[in-house]
Scaffold this motif. Structure first.
Motif, short mmCIF file in Angstrom:
data_model
loop_
_atom_site.label_atom_id
_atom_site.label_comp_id
_atom_site.label_asym_id
_atom_site.label_seq_id
_atom_site.Cartn_x
_atom_site.Cartn_y
_atom_site.Cartn_z
N ARG A 46 1.14 -0.88 -0.03
CA ARG A 46 0.14 -0.37 0.37
C ARG A 46 0.47 1.08 0.23
NH1 ARG A 46 -5.00 -1.47 4.19
NH2 ARG A 46 -6.28 -3.00 2.28
N ARG A 47 1.41 0.67 -0.98
CA ARG A 47 2.76 2.42 -0.53
C ARG A 47 2.58 3.07 -2.58
NH1 ARG A 47 8.56 -0.47 0.13
NH2 ARG A 47 9.36 1.55 -0.82
N SER A 48 2.94 4.73 -2.19
CA SER A 48 2.70 4.72 -3.39
C SER A 48 3.58 4.10 -4.86
CB SER A 48 3.07 6.37 -3.75
OG SER A 48 2.65 6.84 -2.50
N LEU A 49 2.60 4.38 -5.59
CA LEU A 49 3.54 3.84 -6.96
C LEU A 49 3.57 5.30 -7.82
CD1 LEU A 49 0.77 1.70 -8.15
CD2 LEU A 49 2.78 0.71 -7.14
N VAL A 65 8.44 -3.15 -24.06
CA VAL A 65 7.54 -3.79 -24.62
C VAL A 65 6.70 -4.61 -24.50
CG1 VAL A 65 5.85 -4.10 -27.24
CG2 VAL A 65 8.27 -3.10 -27.46
N GLU A 66 7.29 -5.94 -24.15
CA GLU A 66 6.32 -6.54 -22.76
C GLU A 66 6.07 -6.33 -22.02
OE1 GLU A 66 7.99 -10.00 -22.44
OE2 GLU A 66 7.97 -10.56 -25.16
N ALA A 67 6.59 -5.26 -20.81
CA ALA A 67 6.70 -5.06 -19.65
C ALA A 67 5.40 -3.46 -20.08
CB ALA A 67 7.62 -4.95 -19.21
N ILE A 68 5.66 -2.98 -20.81
CA ILE A 68 4.40 -1.66 -21.00
C ILE A 68 3.67 -2.97 -21.37
CG2 ILE A 68 3.76 -0.18 -22.09
CD1 ILE A 68 6.57 0.60 -22.70
N ALA A 69 2.99 -3.59 -21.90
CA ALA A 69 1.63 -4.09 -21.89
C ALA A 69 1.48 -5.05 -20.84
CB ALA A 69 1.34 -5.14 -23.00
N ARG A 70 1.87 -5.16 -19.86
CA ARG A 70 1.80 -5.86 -18.43
C ARG A 70 1.31 -4.83 -17.36
NH1 ARG A 70 5.15 -11.08 -17.64
NH2 ARG A 70 5.18 -11.87 -19.59
N ILE A 71 2.13 -3.39 -17.80
CA ILE A 71 1.63 -3.00 -16.90
C ILE A 71 0.47 -2.15 -17.02
CG2 ILE A 71 2.40 -0.37 -16.39
CD1 ILE A 71 5.31 -1.46 -16.31
N SER A 72 0.40 -1.80 -18.39
CA SER A 72 -0.75 -1.14 -18.68
C SER A 72 -1.92 -2.11 -18.00
CB SER A 72 -0.61 -0.96 -20.14
OG SER A 72 -0.76 -0.57 -20.98
N SER A 77 -2.72 2.63 -13.82
CA SER A 77 -3.14 4.19 -12.94
C SER A 77 -1.44 4.83 -13.43
CB SER A 77 -3.23 4.40 -12.24
OG SER A 77 -1.73 4.02 -11.03
N VAL A 78 -0.43 4.11 -13.55
CA VAL A 78 1.40 4.23 -13.98
C VAL A 78 1.20 4.39 -15.74
CG1 VAL A 78 3.67 3.65 -14.09
CG2 VAL A 78 1.28 2.84 -12.42
#
Length: 219
Positions: A46-49, A65-72, A77-78
């Motif tokens: 529960r810390r700030s992203l 590219v794969e990491a960006i897709a997963r983060i999305s 919110s990131v």
């Protein structure tokens, strides 16, 4: 968060970013998987992203590219901003298609990098005119077909006159500040309009809005 498999690059970018009084690097990651793991731990604790992740494209274990897709998908919110030393369209479009809000070369000047991070954090997309033109040219061969995008076209009628006006200016590649000056309104008002537009049209980001508006105009 700065993500790069080269320690010197991570340290250099972090030092450059921290020169700005309003920007701070809160985490560094060695590859895409490390970035995802750290984001998960931050969320669990529960810390700030981070507001923005600067993501290198070519990395071992899990590329940018794969990491960006997963983060999305996992952390919508990131915002992500792709960085690479290679000025090749395929890298840019791969990152944008995955959900990145922008694409920059690593040799971007300090002031431009600071400005790009601020813009992405506020909801803008970093699309150079050349990248925007090529993005639209490529998409012209793949017209809107997904159910989500077809539904977005139908919901376009729900936009207020002001929202439609803002959407059209976004489609021209203008930033929030530029739209604010064009319409003689506050930048915060533009941000709120863009947020409502994306929600009403069920779109992920400004890149999708640019494509959608151009598709509709060409019909």
């Amino acid at each position: 968060m700065v993500v790069d498999d080269q320690r010197a690059a991570r340290m250099g970018l972090s030092l450059i970013i921290n020169r700005a009084e309003d920007l701070q690097v809160i985490a560094q990651a060695t590859d895409g998987q490390d970035a995802l793991d750290q984001l998960t731990h931050l969320e669990t604790d529960r810390r700030s992203l981070p507001d923005v992740v600067l993501m290198d494209i070519r990395m071992p274990v899990l590329n940018g590219v794969e990491a960006i897709a997963r983060i999305s998908q996992l952390h919508p919110s990131v915002k992500t901003l792709a960085l690479t030393t290679y000025d090749q369209d395929d890298y840019a479009f791969g990152a944008l298609s995955a959900g990145a809000s922008g694409f920059l070369l690593k040799d971007t000047r300090t002031a431009q990098l600071h400005q790009a991070i601020r813009a992405v954090a506020s909801g803008d997309a970093i699309l150079t005119p050349r990248i925007t033109r090529e993005l639209l040219r490529r998409h012209a061969f793949h017209p809107v077909a997904s159910p989500q995008q077809r539904a977005a076209q139908e919901r376009l009628e729900r936009l207020s006159p002001r929202e439609r006006e803002v959407a059209e200016l976004v489609a021209q590649g203008l930033t929030n500040s530029e739209i604010a000056r064009r319409l003689v309104i506050a930048t915060d008002s533009v941000k709120k309009n863009v947020t409502r537009i994306l929600a009403k049209l069920d779109l992920r980001d400004r890149v999708q809005l640019v494509i959608l508006m151009r598709d509709i105009e060409s019909q």
